[in-house]
Write a protein that holds these residues in place. Structure first.
Motif, short mmCIF file in Angstrom:
data_model
loop_
_atom_site.label_atom_id
_atom_site.label_comp_id
_atom_site.label_asym_id
_atom_site.label_seq_id
_atom_site.Cartn_x
_atom_site.Cartn_y
_atom_site.Cartn_z
N ALA A 14 45.92 49.53 45.42
CA ALA A 14 45.83 48.14 44.97
C ALA A 14 46.50 47.20 45.97
O ALA A 14 45.99 46.10 46.24
CB ALA A 14 46.47 47.99 43.59
N ILE A 15 47.61 47.62 46.53
CA ILE A 15 48.31 46.80 47.53
C ILE A 15 47.43 46.63 48.76
O ILE A 15 47.28 45.52 49.29
CB ILE A 15 49.68 47.42 47.90
N ARG A 16 46.82 47.73 49.22
CA ARG A 16 45.93 47.66 50.38
C ARG A 16 44.74 46.73 50.12
O ARG A 16 44.40 45.89 50.95
CB ARG A 16 45.42 49.05 50.77
N VAL A 17 44.12 46.89 48.96
CA VAL A 17 42.94 46.09 48.64
C VAL A 17 43.31 44.61 48.53
O VAL A 17 42.64 43.75 49.10
CB VAL A 17 42.27 46.59 47.34
N ARG A 18 44.37 44.30 47.80
CA ARG A 18 44.78 42.90 47.62
C ARG A 18 45.15 42.28 48.96
O ARG A 18 44.77 41.16 49.26
CB ARG A 18 45.95 42.80 46.64
N SER A 19 45.90 43.01 49.78
CA SER A 19 46.31 42.48 51.08
C SER A 19 45.10 42.26 51.98
O SER A 19 45.03 41.24 52.69
CB SER A 19 47.30 43.44 51.75
N ALA A 20 44.14 43.18 51.96
CA ALA A 20 42.95 43.04 52.79
C ALA A 20 42.07 41.89 52.31
O ALA A 20 41.52 41.14 53.11
CB ALA A 20 42.16 44.35 52.80
N ALA A 21 41.96 41.75 51.01
CA ALA A 21 41.07 40.73 50.45
C ALA A 21 41.66 39.33 50.49
O ALA A 21 40.95 38.36 50.76
CB ALA A 21 40.71 41.09 49.00
N SER A 22 42.96 39.23 50.24
CA SER A 22 43.57 37.91 50.08
C SER A 22 44.72 37.63 51.02
O SER A 22 45.30 36.55 50.99
CB SER A 22 44.06 37.75 48.64
N GLY A 23 45.11 38.62 51.80
CA GLY A 23 46.24 38.46 52.71
C GLY A 23 47.54 38.96 52.10
O GLY A 23 47.71 38.96 50.88
N ALA A 24 48.42 39.39 52.96
CA ALA A 24 49.70 39.95 52.52
C ALA A 24 50.58 38.91 51.83
O ALA A 24 51.52 39.26 51.12
CB ALA A 24 50.45 40.56 53.70
N ARG A 25 50.25 37.64 52.01
CA ARG A 25 51.05 36.57 51.39
C ARG A 25 50.49 36.14 50.03
O ARG A 25 50.91 35.14 49.48
CB ARG A 25 51.15 35.38 52.33
#
Length: 67
Positions: A14-25
């Motif tokens: 989930a962290i990878r997907v969210r970071s890839a989709a919306s950015g780490a911020r």
């Protein structure tokens, strides 16, 4: 794979997907990191859990502009 291992695996995903989709911020990333830390701590991975909590705090500080 046990339940704790599965929870850690899926939370990392989930962290990878969210970071890839919306950015780490993205505002949800610190919460996901906090969830991962809780999983790590509950499974006895103390050093890893503390490191992940520190990452969550740093991410949160960056998002709100204090980092």
């Amino acid at each position: 794979m046990g339940q704790i291992d599965a929870a850690e695996f899926h939370t990392r995903g989930a962290i990878r997907v969210r970071s890839a989709a919306s950015g780490a911020r993205h505002p949800s990333v610190p919460g996901l990191l906090g969830n991962l830390a809780a999983i790590q701590l509950s499974s006895g991975k103390m050093d890893e859990g503390v490191d992940t909590l520190e990452r969550a705090l740093e991410a949160s500080d960056e998002i709100v502009g204090e980092g």
